[in-house]
Design a protein around this motif. Structure first.
Motif, PDB file in Angstrom:
ATOM      1  N   SER A  50       0.839  -1.190   0.000  1.00  0.00           N
ATOM      2  CA  SER A  50       0.000   0.000   0.000  1.00  0.00           C
ATOM      3  C   SER A  50       0.876   1.242   0.000  1.00  0.00           C
ATOM      4  O   SER A  50       1.857   1.313   0.738  1.00  0.00           O
ATOM      5  N   VAL A  52       1.099   5.103   1.155  1.00  0.00           N
ATOM      6  CA  VAL A  52       0.588   5.792   2.334  1.00  0.00           C
ATOM      7  C   VAL A  52       0.838   7.282   2.149  1.00  0.00           C
ATOM      8  O   VAL A  52       1.971   7.692   1.878  1.00  0.00           O
ATOM      9  N   GLN A  81      -5.403   4.893   8.367  1.00  0.00           N
ATOM     10  CA  GLN A  81      -6.320   4.069   7.578  1.00  0.00           C
ATOM     11  C   GLN A  81      -5.688   2.732   7.187  1.00  0.00           C
ATOM     12  O   GLN A  81      -6.385   1.734   7.044  1.00  0.00           O
ATOM     13  N   VAL A  82      -4.375   2.713   7.017  1.00  0.00           N
ATOM     14  CA  VAL A  82      -3.674   1.503   6.579  1.00  0.00           C
ATOM     15  C   VAL A  82      -3.347   0.574   7.750  1.00  0.00           C
ATOM     16  O   VAL A  82      -3.367  -0.651   7.607  1.00  0.00           O
ATOM     17  N   THR A  85      -5.532  -2.652   8.613  1.00  0.00           N
ATOM     18  CA  THR A  85      -5.427  -3.677   7.578  1.00  0.00           C
ATOM     19  C   THR A  85      -4.064  -4.355   7.624  1.00  0.00           C
ATOM     20  O   THR A  85      -3.952  -5.578   7.493  1.00  0.00           O
TER      21      THR A  85
END
Length: 191
Positions: A50, A52, A81-82, A85
């Motif tokens: 991801s 960021v 937000q990451v 997950t």
């Protein structure tokens, strides 16, 4: 983990790498990319990647080093937000072992990000491939323990390039090469 040390082949390892906007979270630098590879028994069982958004612009130096641009991060999720997950991908701290090349750097960013967003960072066991490589290799074999030196030495199919997932993949190959060395000295358990 149990009282007896598990065999290395039975331990889920998550090899991860970060790209960042600077050298330390204490200077206001943030994570710009996370890449991770989960391995078990020498086999890849999952990958995570991801971008960021660090909340600030990147320096020309960082863009030149990583190839990551402000445009690539503009619509990326923020670290808060990451994190959920990514922590879910890592798995339980009672069984998963984290691996990074120069782990204190990567761990400092993860712990700082978790703390600044009120997440409880799990207390994973951590293996630093740079540190372990210094114990199993000598200067007659490699001039240094940089990832860019160790990856070709151990025959990695991926060349490190300052991109998180590629560097994590290269570190998997380094980890497996180190484990082969340790196995020849009858080191087969996590402890």
């Amino acid at each position: 983990m149990s009282d007896t040390s598990p065999l290395l082949i039975d331990v889920p390892f998550v090899v991860f790498d970060l790209e960042t906007s600077g050298s330390a979270p204490s200077t206001g630098a943030g994570v710009t990319e996370i890449g991770a590879v989960k391995v078990l028994g020498g086999e890849v069982i999952g990958e995570f990647q991801s971008f960021v958004n660090p909340g600030h612009y990147l320096s020309d130096f960082i863009t030149s080093l990583t190839g990551i641009t402000d445009q690539m991060l503009a619509s990326a999720p923020t670290i808060d937000q990451v994190l959920p997950t990514f922590i879910n991908f890592l798995g339980a701290s009672t069984s998963t072992v984290l691996v990074a090349h120069n782990a204190p750097f990567d761990m400092s960013f993860m712990r700082a990000a978790a703390a600044s967003h009120s997440y409880q960072w799990p207390e994973y066991k951590v293996i630093d491939t740079a540190r372990v490589a210094r114990c199993v290799l000598d200067r007659d074999e490699v001039p240094n323990c940089r990832l860019s030196t160790l990856a070709p030495f151990f025959g990695s199919a991926t060349s490190p390039n300052h991109r998180a997932l590629d560097d994590a993949r290269a570190t998997v190959d380094v980890l497996h090469g180190i484990f082969e060395r340790l196995g020849s000295h009858n080191v087969t358990t996590l402890d």
